[in-house]
Design a protein around this motif. Sequence first.
Motif, PDB file in Angstrom:
ATOM      1  N   GLY A  64       0.733  -1.063   0.069  1.00 42.31           N
ATOM      2  CA  GLY A  64       0.079   0.093  -0.413  1.00 42.31           C
ATOM      3  C   GLY A  64       1.099   1.136   0.105  1.00 42.31           C
ATOM      4  N   ARG A  65       0.148   2.350  -0.595  1.00 37.63           N
ATOM      5  CA  ARG A  65       0.903   3.248  -0.024  1.00 37.63           C
ATOM      6  C   ARG A  65       0.712   4.431   1.255  1.00 37.63           C
ATOM      7  N   ILE A  66       1.080   5.240   1.803  1.00 32.65           N
ATOM      8  CA  ILE A  66       1.072   5.360   3.323  1.00 32.65           C
ATOM      9  C   ILE A  66       0.160   7.429   3.372  1.00 32.65           C
ATOM     10  N   ALA A  67      -0.485   7.165   3.650  1.00 34.65           N
ATOM     11  CA  ALA A  67      -1.372   8.135   4.166  1.00 34.65           C
ATOM     12  C   ALA A  67      -1.529   9.361   4.981  1.00 34.65           C
ATOM     13  N   GLN A  68      -1.032   7.979   6.093  1.00 37.13           N
ATOM     14  CA  GLN A  68      -0.842   9.328   7.179  1.00 37.13           C
ATOM     15  C   GLN A  68       0.029   8.632   8.154  1.00 37.13           C
ATOM     16  N   ILE A  69       0.827   9.749   8.795  1.00 34.28           N
ATOM     17  CA  ILE A  69       1.260   8.966   9.850  1.00 34.28           C
ATOM     18  C   ILE A  69       1.545  10.210  11.196  1.00 34.28           C
ATOM     19  N   HIS A  70       1.373   8.933  12.335  1.00 32.14           N
ATOM     20  CA  HIS A  70       1.151   9.131  13.262  1.00 32.14           C
ATOM     21  C   HIS A  70       2.181   8.712  14.415  1.00 32.14           C
ATOM     22  N   GLU A  71       2.296   9.364  15.838  1.00 35.83           N
ATOM     23  CA  GLU A  71       3.167   9.306  16.927  1.00 35.83           C
ATOM     24  C   GLU A  71       3.449   6.975  16.356  1.00 35.83           C
ATOM     25  N   ASP A  72       2.212   6.719  17.029  1.00 38.44           N
ATOM     26  CA  ASP A  72       2.008   5.395  17.215  1.00 38.44           C
ATOM     27  C   ASP A  72       2.100   3.851  16.714  1.00 38.44           C
ATOM     28  N   GLY A  73       2.274   5.057  15.001  1.00 39.39           N
ATOM     29  CA  GLY A  73       2.115   4.035  13.380  1.00 39.39           C
ATOM     30  C   GLY A  73       1.850   4.866  12.579  1.00 39.39           C
ATOM     31  N   VAL A  74       1.225   4.350  11.826  1.00 37.30           N
ATOM     32  CA  VAL A  74       0.971   4.675  10.295  1.00 37.30           C
ATOM     33  C   VAL A  74      -0.556   4.123   9.728  1.00 37.30           C
ATOM     34  N   VAL A  75      -0.765   5.174   8.843  1.00 40.41           N
ATOM     35  CA  VAL A  75      -2.277   4.526   7.936  1.00 40.41           C
ATOM     36  C   VAL A  75      -1.427   4.157   6.655  1.00 40.41           C
ATOM     37  N   ILE A  76      -1.962   3.080   5.710  1.00 38.82           N
ATOM     38  CA  ILE A  76      -1.712   2.886   4.980  1.00 38.82           C
ATOM     39  C   ILE A  76      -2.902   2.579   4.402  1.00 38.82           C
ATOM     40  N   GLU A  77      -2.675   2.999   2.502  1.00 36.58           N
ATOM     41  CA  GLU A  77      -4.159   2.935   1.758  1.00 36.58           C
ATOM     42  C   GLU A  77      -3.900   1.794   1.013  1.00 36.58           C
ATOM     43  N   THR A  78      -4.908   0.629   1.264  1.00 37.51           N
ATOM     44  CA  THR A  78      -4.819  -0.038   0.170  1.00 37.51           C
ATOM     45  C   THR A  78      -6.282  -0.106  -1.006  1.00 37.51           C
ATOM     46  N   LEU A  79      -5.700  -1.203  -1.717  1.00 38.95           N
ATOM     47  CA  LEU A  79      -6.701  -0.948  -2.384  1.00 38.95           C
ATOM     48  C   LEU A  79      -8.094  -1.112  -2.307  1.00 38.95           C
ATOM     49  N   SER A  80      -8.130  -1.688  -1.241  1.00 38.43           N
ATOM     50  CA  SER A  80      -9.741  -2.395  -0.304  1.00 38.43           C
ATOM     51  C   SER A  80     -10.289  -1.729   0.757  1.00 38.43           C
ATOM     52  N   GLY A  81      -9.014  -0.148   1.227  1.00 41.21           N
ATOM     53  CA  GLY A  81      -9.193   0.753   2.164  1.00 41.21           C
ATOM     54  C   GLY A  81      -7.952   1.251   2.492  1.00 41.21           C
ATOM     55  N   LYS A  82      -8.417   1.962   4.263  1.00 45.46           N
ATOM     56  CA  LYS A  82      -7.121   2.376   4.973  1.00 45.46           C
ATOM     57  C   LYS A  82      -7.389   1.474   6.277  1.00 45.46           C
ATOM     58  N   LEU A  83      -5.388   1.450   6.566  1.00 40.31           N
ATOM     59  CA  LEU A  83      -5.387   0.456   7.643  1.00 40.31           C
ATOM     60  C   LEU A  83      -4.563   0.718   8.806  1.00 40.31           C
ATOM     61  N   LYS A  84      -4.415   0.615   9.689  1.00 42.70           N
ATOM     62  CA  LYS A  84      -3.296   1.923  11.071  1.00 42.70           C
ATOM     63  C   LYS A  84      -2.790  -0.143  10.901  1.00 42.70           C
ATOM     64  N   PHE A  85      -1.391   0.570  11.072  1.00 41.31           N
ATOM     65  CA  PHE A  85      -0.042  -0.597  11.430  1.00 41.31           C
ATOM     66  C   PHE A  85       0.742   0.526  12.161  1.00 41.31           C
ATOM     67  N   GLU A  86       1.489  -0.474  13.127  1.00 42.17           N
ATOM     68  CA  GLU A  86       2.125   0.157  13.664  1.00 42.17           C
ATOM     69  C   GLU A  86       3.462   0.187  12.845  1.00 42.17           C
ATOM     70  N   LYS A  87       4.522   1.589  12.611  1.00 37.65           N
ATOM     71  CA  LYS A  87       5.498   1.227  12.115  1.00 37.65           C
ATOM     72  C   LYS A  87       6.779   0.403  12.188  1.00 37.65           C
ATOM     73  N   ALA A  88       6.554  -0.345  13.112  1.00 36.61           N
ATOM     74  CA  ALA A  88       7.433  -1.444  13.378  1.00 36.61           C
ATOM     75  C   ALA A  88       7.118  -2.795  12.084  1.00 36.61           C
ATOM     76  N   ALA A  89       5.554  -2.303  11.915  1.00 33.43           N
ATOM     77  CA  ALA A  89       5.356  -3.666  10.857  1.00 33.43           C
ATOM     78  C   ALA A  89       5.596  -2.997   9.995  1.00 33.43           C
ATOM     79  N   ILE A  90       5.964  -1.798   9.076  1.00 33.89           N
ATOM     80  CA  ILE A  90       6.752  -1.557   7.547  1.00 33.89           C
ATOM     81  C   ILE A  90       7.813  -2.108   7.915  1.00 33.89           C
ATOM     82  N   SER A  91       8.097  -3.039   6.718  1.00 32.24           N
ATOM     83  CA  SER A  91       9.247  -4.423   6.448  1.00 32.24           C
ATOM     84  C   SER A  91       9.959  -3.303   5.487  1.00 32.24           C
ATOM     85  N   ARG A  92       9.463  -3.399   4.006  1.00 30.31           N
ATOM     86  CA  ARG A  92      10.353  -2.291   3.589  1.00 30.31           C
ATOM     87  C   ARG A  92       9.851  -1.488   2.527  1.00 30.31           C
ATOM     88  N   GLU A  93      11.125  -0.515   1.128  1.00 29.76           N
ATOM     89  CA  GLU A  93       9.594   0.198   0.386  1.00 29.76           C
ATOM     90  C   GLU A  93      10.134   0.188  -0.884  1.00 29.76           C
TER      91      GLU A  93
END
Length: 107
Positions: A64-93
């Motif tokens: 997905g694509r990063i839509a928002q960045i927060h202190e505790d995580g990021v919101v990732i926009e995918t084809l099925s919608g927006k999902l919130k993940f911890e920053k540690a869950a991002i593995s690569r670009e």
Amino acid sequence: MMTILLQAAAGDSMMPTLLMFGLFFVFMYFVMLRPQMQKQKKEQNFQGSLKVGQRVVTTSGMHGRIAQIHEDGVVIETLSGKLKFEKAAISREFTAQRFPESAEEKK
């Protein structure tokens, strides 16, 4: 007389044993601990440099694509919608070589 010589020889053999333990710990540091610390530092730098609009892959395989960045995580926009993940869950670009259409959008 032989007993005295054997006891004296046993005291001298302690230094090579200590040297072997010391070399073992130095070897373990350079083979296991140091690369792990470097990898952890690299991941922290990557997670700190995340920007809105970056295409990323999570550790679970979500693309997905990063839509928002927060202190505790990021919101990732995918084809099925927006999902919130911890920053540690991002593995690569994603790279521009893999997705050339995104490189053209930035120009």
